[in-house]
Write a protein that holds these residues in place. Structure first.
Motif, mmCIF file in Angstrom:
data_model
loop_
_atom_site.group_PDB
_atom_site.id
_atom_site.type_symbol
_atom_site.label_atom_id
_atom_site.label_comp_id
_atom_site.label_asym_id
_atom_site.label_seq_id
_atom_site.Cartn_x
_atom_site.Cartn_y
_atom_site.Cartn_z
ATOM 1 N N ALA A 154 6.525 1.674 -1.035
ATOM 2 C CA ALA A 154 5.425 2.476 -0.082
ATOM 3 C C ALA A 154 5.448 4.050 -0.072
ATOM 4 O O ALA A 154 4.418 4.863 -0.472
ATOM 5 C CB ALA A 154 5.194 2.070 1.505
ATOM 6 N N PHE A 155 6.597 4.355 -0.175
ATOM 7 C CA PHE A 155 6.752 5.894 0.139
ATOM 8 C C PHE A 155 7.211 6.584 -1.211
ATOM 9 O O PHE A 155 7.692 7.692 -1.254
ATOM 10 C CB PHE A 155 7.704 6.368 1.132
ATOM 11 N N PRO A 180 0.954 -1.282 0.197
ATOM 12 C CA PRO A 180 -0.167 -0.030 -0.160
ATOM 13 C C PRO A 180 0.723 1.321 -0.016
ATOM 14 O O PRO A 180 2.020 1.150 0.560
ATOM 15 C CB PRO A 180 -0.891 -0.056 1.245
ATOM 16 N N GLN A 181 0.072 2.329 -0.439
ATOM 17 C CA GLN A 181 0.955 3.629 -0.620
ATOM 18 C C GLN A 181 0.957 4.326 0.735
ATOM 19 O O GLN A 181 -0.228 4.226 1.286
ATOM 20 C CB GLN A 181 0.568 4.312 -1.770
ATOM 21 N N ALA A 182 2.158 4.919 1.154
ATOM 22 C CA ALA A 182 1.841 5.683 2.405
ATOM 23 C C ALA A 182 2.552 7.191 2.135
ATOM 24 O O ALA A 182 3.234 7.676 0.965
ATOM 25 C CB ALA A 182 2.885 4.876 3.313
ATOM 26 N N ASP A 183 1.829 7.875 3.018
ATOM 27 C CA ASP A 183 2.027 9.428 3.088
ATOM 28 C C ASP A 183 3.240 9.597 4.149
ATOM 29 O O ASP A 183 2.764 9.421 5.213
ATOM 30 C CB ASP A 183 0.841 10.193 3.315
ATOM 31 N N ALA A 184 4.429 10.060 3.698
ATOM 32 C CA ALA A 184 5.395 10.295 4.457
ATOM 33 C C ALA A 184 5.184 11.589 5.673
ATOM 34 O O ALA A 184 5.493 11.557 6.640
ATOM 35 C CB ALA A 184 6.750 10.966 4.012
ATOM 36 N N ALA A 185 4.185 12.536 5.310
ATOM 37 C CA ALA A 185 3.616 13.503 6.077
ATOM 38 C C ALA A 185 2.991 13.006 7.496
ATOM 39 O O ALA A 185 3.086 13.538 8.569
ATOM 40 C CB ALA A 185 2.723 14.562 5.484
ATOM 41 N N PHE A 213 14.522 10.172 4.355
ATOM 42 C CA PHE A 213 13.891 10.440 3.136
ATOM 43 C C PHE A 213 12.316 10.293 3.772
ATOM 44 O O PHE A 213 11.343 10.752 3.010
ATOM 45 C CB PHE A 213 13.797 9.319 2.141
ATOM 46 N N ILE A 214 12.120 9.924 4.969
ATOM 47 C CA ILE A 214 10.622 9.603 5.209
ATOM 48 C C ILE A 214 10.434 10.538 6.829
ATOM 49 O O ILE A 214 9.550 11.691 6.766
ATOM 50 C CB ILE A 214 10.206 8.170 5.731
#
Length: 313
Positions: free
Chosen positions: A240-241, A161-166, A193-194
């Motif tokens: 993911a990120f 799944p895609q994840a939002d670093a924010a 990076f995250i």
């Protein structure tokens, strides 16, 4: 009149040096040489091949054998197209054998082993295509087959799944103690990076994973980020990120090969990277000190894959 430039190489060694004979033969095969007229090998002219042949000739002579290297040669009783056809035939036979192995793997059950095996076969295909001097298209067809097979979802394997670093800033990143390549590289990825201000927490094997909105678990059973299908945790985080542009694929391959102990088909620098990493681990028995040292280690590894580092500019 010949228009194509060729190298011709011939060698002979005493019978007692059978092992050395096999060594030279294997080197010639790895270079993509084709044997013509019994003991004469031919290769297309290029600077790298010339250097290798000169060294092989020197080594043969030093062993008490005899060698002959002819540059920019031509055969009066064999045309350029016939020589080129010999190369094409040799590589097509290699591609045929590799294709049978690929099809056998694709016909098998879907599993993580299939993903790993296809990756090894792709390395072998890359090696063959590098010496496919007069391609017929069979190598490209095999590459397409492998690309389609690796892009197809494997039954029973979850999609990353895609994840939002924010949403992952200033978190406690929890993992098991005694970190090695995947955990160390994964935390480096997180910090660079995250999550610029992460805190890493190490758990002993029997300790339960704490719960809470500030907890992010990784590289352990049922973690938020861990192995998915054929991907190790480091690769899962990259996917993911959306970090593929920041982290070169070759760097991922090196880290994965070390983690899965698949060194045979790994990039050539993998053994050296592993040895340096093993030294870092041995010199830092404290998990937190090891992790801190690993940040600089992976910074350096990443820098080695930048265009500036590769060109020496």
């Amino acid at each position: 009149m010949s228009n194509k430039k060729w190298f011709f190489f011939s060698f002979s060694v005493p019978a007692r040096l059978q092992g050395f004979r096999v060594k030279i033969w294997r080197k010639l095969n790895a270079m993509g040489a084709v044997q013509i007229k019994n003991s004469v090998y031919v290769l297309p002219v290029n600077e790298q091949i010339q250097e290798q042949l000169v060294w092989m000739g020197k080594e043969t002579d030093e062993q008490g054998g005899e060698s002959l290297v002819i540059a920019n040669g031509a055969l009066l009783n064999m045309t350029d197209s016939q020589i080129a056809a010999s190369f094409t035939k040799a590589r097509d036979e290699d591609f045929r054998d590799l294709g049978e192995e690929i099809r056998a793997v694709l016909a098998g059950a879907d599993s993580q082993e299939r993903v790993i095996t296809l990756r090894k076969l792709e390395k072998r295909l890359d090696t063959l295509r590098a010496i496919d001097f007069f391609p017929s298209g069979k190598g490209a067809s095999l590459q397409k087959m492998l690309d389609e097979a690796q892009q197809a979802p494997v039954e029973g394997h979850a999609v990353v799944p895609q994840a939002d670093a924010a949403l992952y800033c200033q978190k406690n990143w929890v993992t098991r103690a005694n970190p090695y390549v995947d955990r160390l590289a994964s935390f480096w990825l997180v910090k660079r990076f995250i999550d610029p201000a992460p805190r890493i927490v190490f758990l002993q094997e029997s300790a339960p994973v704490p719960a809470g909105p500030d907890i992010v678990s990784f590289d352990m059973a049922k973690a938020d980020f861990t192995h998915v299908g054929g991907l190790i945790t480091f690769e899962v985080l990259v996917v993911a990120f959306g970090l593929a542009a920041q982290v070169p694929q070759r760097m991922c391959e090196v880290i994965k090969a070390i983690d899965l102990e698949e060194l045979d088909a790994a990039p050539v620098e993998t053994h050296g990277v592993k040895r340096m990493l093993d030294g870092l681990v041995a010199a830092n028995t404290d998990d937190y000190a090891r992790t801190e040292q690993a940040l600089a280690f992976f910074d350096t590894l990443l820098a080695s894959y930048t265009p500036t580092a590769l060109t020496g500019a």
